[in-house]
Scaffold this active site. Structure first.
Site, PDB file in Angstrom:
ATOM      1  N   PRO A  11       0.783  -1.220   0.000  1.00  0.00           N
ATOM      2  CA  PRO A  11       0.000   0.000   0.000  1.00  0.00           C
ATOM      3  C   PRO A  11       0.826   1.288   0.000  1.00  0.00           C
ATOM      4  O   PRO A  11       1.846   1.379   0.683  1.00  0.00           O
ATOM      5  CB  PRO A  11      -0.819  -0.101   1.290  1.00  0.00           C
ATOM      6  CG  PRO A  11      -0.145  -1.137   2.106  1.00  0.00           C
ATOM      7  CD  PRO A  11       0.506  -2.080   1.148  1.00  0.00           C
ATOM      8  N   ASN A  12       0.339   2.228  -0.784  1.00  0.00           N
ATOM      9  CA  ASN A  12       0.866   3.596  -0.889  1.00  0.00           C
ATOM     10  C   ASN A  12       2.156   3.702  -1.699  1.00  0.00           C
ATOM     11  O   ASN A  12       2.610   4.823  -1.977  1.00  0.00           O
ATOM     12  CB  ASN A  12       1.052   4.247   0.495  1.00  0.00           C
ATOM     13  CG  ASN A  12      -0.259   4.388   1.225  1.00  0.00           C
ATOM     14  OD1 ASN A  12      -1.192   4.957   0.670  1.00  0.00           O
ATOM     15  ND2 ASN A  12      -0.358   3.848   2.416  1.00  0.00           N
ATOM     16  N   ARG A  19       5.194  12.213  -2.811  1.00  0.00           N
ATOM     17  CA  ARG A  19       5.249  12.745  -1.448  1.00  0.00           C
ATOM     18  C   ARG A  19       6.468  12.159  -0.733  1.00  0.00           C
ATOM     19  O   ARG A  19       6.963  11.111  -1.094  1.00  0.00           O
ATOM     20  CB  ARG A  19       3.992  12.360  -0.650  1.00  0.00           C
ATOM     21  CG  ARG A  19       2.659  12.806  -1.225  1.00  0.00           C
ATOM     22  CD  ARG A  19       2.235  14.194  -0.755  1.00  0.00           C
ATOM     23  NE  ARG A  19       2.546  14.427   0.656  1.00  0.00           N
ATOM     24  CZ  ARG A  19       1.737  14.078   1.654  1.00  0.00           C
ATOM     25  NH1 ARG A  19       0.605  13.489   1.412  1.00  0.00           N
ATOM     26  NH2 ARG A  19       2.079  14.340   2.902  1.00  0.00           N
ATOM     27  N   TYR A  24      11.714   8.457   1.026  1.00  0.00           N
ATOM     28  CA  TYR A  24      11.615   7.364   0.049  1.00  0.00           C
ATOM     29  C   TYR A  24      12.313   7.650  -1.281  1.00  0.00           C
ATOM     30  O   TYR A  24      12.282   6.805  -2.173  1.00  0.00           O
ATOM     31  CB  TYR A  24      10.139   7.020  -0.196  1.00  0.00           C
ATOM     32  CG  TYR A  24       9.434   6.542   1.054  1.00  0.00           C
ATOM     33  CD1 TYR A  24       9.859   5.392   1.706  1.00  0.00           C
ATOM     34  CD2 TYR A  24       8.362   7.245   1.591  1.00  0.00           C
ATOM     35  CE1 TYR A  24       9.243   4.950   2.866  1.00  0.00           C
ATOM     36  CE2 TYR A  24       7.723   6.803   2.744  1.00  0.00           C
ATOM     37  CZ  TYR A  24       8.170   5.664   3.380  1.00  0.00           C
ATOM     38  OH  TYR A  24       7.565   5.219   4.520  1.00  0.00           O
ATOM     39  N   ASN A  75       8.102  -5.763  -1.241  1.00  0.00           N
ATOM     40  CA  ASN A  75       8.050  -4.630  -0.323  1.00  0.00           C
ATOM     41  C   ASN A  75       6.587  -4.527   0.098  1.00  0.00           C
ATOM     42  O   ASN A  75       5.760  -3.967  -0.625  1.00  0.00           O
ATOM     43  CB  ASN A  75       8.512  -3.333  -0.987  1.00  0.00           C
ATOM     44  CG  ASN A  75       8.517  -2.164   0.005  1.00  0.00           C
ATOM     45  OD1 ASN A  75       7.987  -2.278   1.113  1.00  0.00           O
ATOM     46  ND2 ASN A  75       9.107  -1.048  -0.398  1.00  0.00           N
ATOM     47  N   ALA A  78       3.351  -0.997   4.645  1.00  0.00           N
ATOM     48  CA  ALA A  78       2.821  -1.028   6.024  1.00  0.00           C
ATOM     49  C   ALA A  78       2.331  -2.417   6.425  1.00  0.00           C
ATOM     50  O   ALA A  78       2.353  -2.763   7.617  1.00  0.00           O
ATOM     51  CB  ALA A  78       1.697  -0.012   6.160  1.00  0.00           C
ATOM     52  N   GLU A  99      12.688  -9.903   1.178  1.00  0.00           N
ATOM     53  CA  GLU A  99      11.913  -8.757   1.682  1.00  0.00           C
ATOM     54  C   GLU A  99      12.726  -7.486   1.456  1.00  0.00           C
ATOM     55  O   GLU A  99      13.930  -7.466   1.740  1.00  0.00           O
ATOM     56  CB  GLU A  99      11.645  -8.973   3.181  1.00  0.00           C
ATOM     57  CG  GLU A  99      10.936  -7.807   3.858  1.00  0.00           C
ATOM     58  CD  GLU A  99      10.741  -8.037   5.362  1.00  0.00           C
ATOM     59  OE1 GLU A  99      10.966  -9.173   5.850  1.00  0.00           O
ATOM     60  OE2 GLU A  99      10.386  -7.056   6.039  1.00  0.00           O
ATOM     61  N   HIS A 101      12.852  -3.080   1.842  1.00  0.00           N
ATOM     62  CA  HIS A 101      12.310  -1.778   2.255  1.00  0.00           C
ATOM     63  C   HIS A 101      13.225  -0.695   1.724  1.00  0.00           C
ATOM     64  O   HIS A 101      14.456  -0.821   1.825  1.00  0.00           O
ATOM     65  CB  HIS A 101      12.199  -1.668   3.775  1.00  0.00           C
ATOM     66  CG  HIS A 101      11.282  -2.707   4.320  1.00  0.00           C
ATOM     67  ND1 HIS A 101       9.917  -2.630   4.176  1.00  0.00           N
ATOM     68  CD2 HIS A 101      11.541  -3.890   4.932  1.00  0.00           C
ATOM     69  CE1 HIS A 101       9.376  -3.715   4.685  1.00  0.00           C
ATOM     70  NE2 HIS A 101      10.333  -4.497   5.145  1.00  0.00           N
ATOM     71  N   ARG A 108      13.716   4.215  12.177  1.00  0.00           N
ATOM     72  CA  ARG A 108      12.434   4.937  12.191  1.00  0.00           C
ATOM     73  C   ARG A 108      11.609   4.513  13.415  1.00  0.00           C
ATOM     74  O   ARG A 108      12.150   3.984  14.371  1.00  0.00           O
ATOM     75  CB  ARG A 108      11.717   4.677  10.870  1.00  0.00           C
ATOM     76  CG  ARG A 108      12.551   5.126   9.664  1.00  0.00           C
ATOM     77  CD  ARG A 108      11.820   4.935   8.354  1.00  0.00           C
ATOM     78  NE  ARG A 108      10.612   5.742   8.314  1.00  0.00           N
ATOM     79  CZ  ARG A 108       9.638   5.551   7.420  1.00  0.00           C
ATOM     80  NH1 ARG A 108       9.741   4.587   6.522  1.00  0.00           N
ATOM     81  NH2 ARG A 108       8.568   6.323   7.424  1.00  0.00           N
TER      82      ARG A 108
HETATM   83  O1  CA2 Z   1      10.768   1.720   3.470  1.00  0.00           O
HETATM   84  C1  CA2 Z   1       9.902   1.054   2.912  1.00  0.00           C
HETATM   85  O2  CA2 Z   1      10.021   0.629   1.753  1.00  0.00           O
HETATM   86  C2  CA2 Z   1       8.578   0.776   3.638  1.00  0.00           C
HETATM   87  O3  CA2 Z   1       8.157  -0.544   3.306  1.00  0.00           O
HETATM   88  C3  CA2 Z   1       7.593   1.802   3.112  1.00  0.00           C
HETATM   89  C4  CA2 Z   1       6.246   1.780   3.823  1.00  0.00           C
HETATM   90  C5  CA2 Z   1       6.423   1.809   5.334  1.00  0.00           C
HETATM   91  O4  CA2 Z   1       5.154   1.653   5.974  1.00  0.00           O
HETATM   92  C6  CA2 Z   1       7.369   0.739   5.820  1.00  0.00           C
HETATM   93  O5  CA2 Z   1       7.534   0.864   7.214  1.00  0.00           O
HETATM   94  C7  CA2 Z   1       8.726   0.861   5.143  1.00  0.00           C
HETATM   95  C8  CA2 Z   1       5.404   2.977   3.409  1.00  0.00           C
HETATM   96  C9  CA2 Z   1       5.177   3.111   1.945  1.00  0.00           C
HETATM   97  C10 CA2 Z   1       4.445   4.402   1.712  1.00  0.00           C
HETATM   98  O6  CA2 Z   1       4.959   4.988   0.570  1.00  0.00           O
HETATM   99  C11 CA2 Z   1       4.814   6.331   0.415  1.00  0.00           C
HETATM  100  C12 CA2 Z   1       5.305   6.860  -0.739  1.00  0.00           C
HETATM  101  C13 CA2 Z   1       5.245   8.194  -0.961  1.00  0.00           C
HETATM  102  C14 CA2 Z   1       4.634   9.025  -0.047  1.00  0.00           C
HETATM  103  C15 CA2 Z   1       4.116   8.495   1.109  1.00  0.00           C
HETATM  104  C16 CA2 Z   1       4.212   7.137   1.341  1.00  0.00           C
END
Ligand code: CA2
Length: 149
Positions: A11-12, A19, A24, A75, A78, A99, A101, A108
């Site tokens: 997700p996201n 953003r 990221y 990946n 969340a 896996e 990230h 974090r």
């Molecule tokens: O660091 C990573 O790749 C994560 O898997 C990214 C997840 C986070 O919940 C994990 O703890 C670590 C979040 C992905 C959300 O992606 C976004 C991208 C752009 C703007 C906001 C969020």
């Protein structure tokens, strides 16, 4: 035998590059997919690159990979920190799993320090940005080749 790697994004991650570039990076998910395609070509692999904001859809894709794909790079975003359903699906799939990230989850929030899926992954890569996806393909290639010997 299949030489296709399922690259799954949770997700996201479709919002990458739009953003929070300070966490990221500035690349979009499409940029990461393109880099993965180049890398897969160099490794003589194919990729099936997917993203979903829905846990059940990710579970279905993992189930469908059994017997069809050569490995999974995931990946789970969340869902990494919440999903027993993804853990169960990955533990049934009988494929090598890496896996990934983008960020260093250990630098974090403490809730990001626990992963439900790490126990069933062959390896975990975090904190190296999009390069982590390419390293995951390298690692899967090694695992696949060594198990074919
Ligand atoms: O660091 C990573 O790749 C994560 O898997 C990214 C997840 C986070 O919940 C994990 O703890 C670590 C979040 C992905 C959300 O992606 C976004 C991208 C752009 C703007 C906001 C969020």
């Amino acid at each position: 035998m299949s030489s296709t790697i399922l690259v799954l994004n949770g997700p996201n991650l479709n919002m990458l590059g739009v953003r929070q570039p300070e966490i990221y990076g500035s690349e979009t998910l499409a940029d990461i997919e393109s880099a993965c395609r180049v890398k897969a070509g160099e490794l003589d692999l194919a990729i099936d690159f997917r993203q979903s904001n829905h846990e059940g859809e990710l579970v279905s894709w993992i189930q469908e990979a059994r017997g069809k794909m050569a490995g999974i790079a995931i990946n789970a975003a969340a869902y990494t920190h919440t999903s027993v359903a993804l853990l169960d699906a990955l533990s049934l799939v009988e494929l090598p799993i890496i896996e990934i990230h983008l960020s260093n989850v250990y630098a974090r929030d403490s809730f990001r320090h626990h992963s439900y899926i790490s126990p069933v992954a062959n390896g975990v890569i975090c904190g190296l940005g999009s390069h982590g996806y390419l390293l995951a393909l390298d690692a899967l290639k090694r695992i696949i080749d060594s198990s074919a010997e």
